[in-house]
Design a protein around this motif. Structure first.
Motif, PDB file in Angstrom:
ATOM      1  N   ASP A   6      29.113  30.950  30.214  1.00 54.71           N
ATOM      2  CA  ASP A   6      29.350  32.076  29.309  1.00 54.71           C
ATOM      3  C   ASP A   6      28.084  32.909  29.155  1.00 54.71           C
ATOM      4  O   ASP A   6      28.118  34.142  29.191  1.00 54.71           O
ATOM      5  N   GLN A 183      35.162  36.484  32.572  1.00 49.66           N
ATOM      6  CA  GLN A 183      34.978  35.121  32.075  1.00 49.66           C
ATOM      7  C   GLN A 183      35.944  34.846  30.921  1.00 49.66           C
ATOM      8  O   GLN A 183      36.591  33.795  30.870  1.00 49.66           O
ATOM      9  N   ASN A 186      39.420  34.464  32.254  1.00 51.85           N
ATOM     10  CA  ASN A 186      39.610  33.155  32.873  1.00 51.85           C
ATOM     11  C   ASN A 186      39.827  32.070  31.822  1.00 51.85           C
ATOM     12  O   ASN A 186      40.641  31.178  32.003  1.00 51.85           O
ATOM     13  N   HIS A 187      39.067  32.143  30.733  1.00 58.93           N
ATOM     14  CA  HIS A 187      39.249  31.169  29.652  1.00 58.93           C
ATOM     15  C   HIS A 187      40.676  31.239  29.125  1.00 58.93           C
ATOM     16  O   HIS A 187      41.325  30.220  28.916  1.00 58.93           O
ATOM     17  N   GLU A 192      41.860  27.829  27.655  1.00 64.92           N
ATOM     18  CA  GLU A 192      40.688  27.368  26.896  1.00 64.92           C
ATOM     19  C   GLU A 192      40.422  28.349  25.760  1.00 64.92           C
ATOM     20  O   GLU A 192      39.498  29.156  25.808  1.00 64.92           O
ATOM     21  N   GLN A 195      36.780  28.660  23.718  1.00 64.16           N
ATOM     22  CA  GLN A 195      35.732  29.452  24.363  1.00 64.16           C
ATOM     23  C   GLN A 195      36.119  30.926  24.397  1.00 64.16           C
ATOM     24  O   GLN A 195      35.286  31.804  24.227  1.00 64.16           O
ATOM     25  N   ALA A 196      37.404  31.183  24.636  1.00 66.56           N
ATOM     26  CA  ALA A 196      37.878  32.565  24.685  1.00 66.56           C
ATOM     27  C   ALA A 196      37.607  33.261  23.358  1.00 66.56           C
ATOM     28  O   ALA A 196      37.120  34.388  23.318  1.00 66.56           O
TER      29      ALA A 196
END
Lengths: 228, 275
Positions: A6, A183, A186-187, A192, A195-196
């Motif tokens: 990240d 990124q 993708n999270h 996920e 993290q997102a």
């Protein structure tokens, strides 16, 4: 909370946005100045061309760039013959695409503030025997300062928010083309969400602060009017 | 400039409001007028072409309208869990279908494997790959594309193949990842990546400009790419959806699926018959 990947994506985004803004200020300033002063009948044509990224879906831009910069496309053949290889999946390719994507966000504020200066200060400078170049640096640039600030902030912020184009030409390579928006995407795709959320909150905060700064510092972008 | 934008926004406000209103009205009428003989299917990217063909045939034979939504399985899963109005889900894997069943969003005894994907190493250039993995040992390419292993089953299979061939280290710096298998195909098709792991169904597709050269990867080099289909809860009383689901399992349909570059498993349960 933030994984090294990240942080890598955030840093990469910062690099892309800074370099893009710098290039656009260097290229956009003469372009905007020319557009302000030209009497060419092609002016509407160029204005329209520059404004295109404002209305085009980023996927269209990304798709064409992927083809144009590919080994069979004209840009790809040019960069190949210059020994640079093809641009997709590289950092330079990303910067190039960002420059096109964010072009109107830099050129338009500059052009607007140049236009609002009017002819008068330039004529006064000329009567004082200032050369056109001198006039530009000692009269136009200081008067257009709010325009430059707006252009830098919008150019930078808009590049940070770039997504569709990067997705199409980036190839998702860590530390080279995997910017923060990708990124984050993708999270979300990998479910996920924690993290997102973190990355999304950072971007949200960033956007607000940037715009807040812009509206605080540049209260009136057209204040230059009073001199004419 | 900002002032002008603000002025513009202010002027446009009323027109925008009208547009929003119009949009709302049309979308609600569209929803309420949706007839029972319409099936909305969420389809994983790799299965786009065969499904378009199947939907066309199905409509010809039954008159039922089939609407197709495409995307990566992950995105479709997220949409379904958030209430997207799909009747059938054709995933690119089995996990996502199991997950839907576990959450009570799909009819549990309806799931079956409708296709097994075949992975192929493909290049848009002819005679570039000699029907073997030899090219992977060479230095003739700068980039090799694959789908994201975390997001796409074909990407996962591709990493398994690289692992089996002990090529991970060698290829590490040349990898570019597509968000889904369609994008991966695009990278290779445009020549930006000289090689790529894509689905055989994409290369077999006659419409796409996909001559090139390939190596059909032996299934033994990766875990099988089992693709599951399931009827979603919202469709359990939609006869057209159940009919389409049965149609997918017919021998002729399975032969068609095979012709697109998939394997099929024969031991499928027939949901429509079981009812």
């Amino acid at each position: 909370m933030l994984t090294p990947a990240d942080i890598g994506a955030l840093w990469l985004t910062f690099k892309v946005a800074s370099i893009t803004t710098l290039i656009l200020l260097l290229l956009g300033t003469p372009l905007a100045w020319w557009l302000t002063n030209t009497r060419s009948r092609w002016k509407p044509f160029f204005n329209a061309l520059i404004a295109m990224p404002l209305v085009l879906p980023p996927t269209v831009l990304g798709f064409y760039l992927l083809i144009l910069m590919g080994p069979k496309g004209p840009l790809g053949q040019l960069s190949n013959s210059l020994g640079l290889g093809t641009l997709p999946f590289t950092f330079s390719g990303l910067v190039f695409a960002s420059c096109i994507y964010s072009l109107p966000f830099v050129v338009q504020p500059l052009q607007n503030s140049f236009e609002s200066i009017g002819q008068r200060p330039l004529e006064v400078a000329a009567t004082l025997r200032a050369s056109p170049l001198d006039t530009f640096f000692s009269v136009v640039m200081p008067l257009a300062k709010p325009g430059f600030l707006t252009a830098s902030i919008l150019g930078f912020a808009h590049t940070v928010g770039e997504f569709g184009v990067v997705l199409m030409i980036g190839g998702n390579i860590p530390d080279k083309t995997r910017v923060v928006s990708v990124q984050l995407y993708n999270h979300v795709e990998a479910l996920e969400y924690t993290q997102a959320h973190t990355l999304a909150a950072i971007l949200l905060g960033f956007s607000f602060v940037v715009l807040l700064v812009m509206y605080t510092v540049i209260k009136s972008p057209v204040r230059v009017q009073q001199y004419s | 400039m900002i002032l002008i934008y603000q002025a513009l926004c202010f002027q446009m406000n009323n027109r925008l409001r009208l547009l929003c209103l119009l949009f709302l009205v049309t979308s609600t009428t569209a929803l309420t007028s949706a007839k029972a003989d319409e099936v909305v299917v969420a389809v994983a990217s790799n299965f786009i072409k065969p499904m378009q063909r199947i939907a066309g045939d199905f409509k010809e034979q039954t008159g039922h309208e089939v609407k197709l939504s495409f995307g990566s399985s992950g995105k479709l899963l997220a949409q379904i869990t958030h209430g997207a109005p799909f009747d059938i889900f054709l995933s690119a894997d089995t996990d996502k279908v199991d997950r839907l069943i576990k959450h009570g969003l799909a009819v549990s005894d309806s799931s079956y494997i409708y296709a097994q994907g075949r992975l192929v190493l493909w290049s848009a250039a002819e005679n570039f790959i000699d029907d073997s993995p030899n090219i992977l040992q060479s230095d003739k390419f700068n980039y090799i594309a694959l789908a994201d292993a975390k997001l796409a089953p074909y990407g996962k299979a591709a990493s398994e193949v690289m692992e089996a061939l002990q090529l991970e280290k060698r290829l590490k710096d040349k990898l570019v990842t597509g968000e889904n298998i369609s994008q991966t195909y695009q990278f290779v098709q445009t020549g930006n990546a000289q090689l790529g792991f894509v689905a055989l169904s994409q290369v077999n597709n006659k419409n796409a400009n996909s001559k090139g050269s390939k190596w059909l990867i032996p299934s033994a080099l990766h875990a099988p790419i089992n693709q599951s289909a399931v009827i979603l809860k919202r469709a359990k009383d939609n006869p057209a959806a159940i009919e389409l689901f049965a149609y997918l399992q017919k021998k002729t349909t399975q032969a068609l699926i095979k012709s697109f570059g998939y394997d099929t498993i024969n031991s499928t349960r027939n949901y429509a018959d079981a009812r």
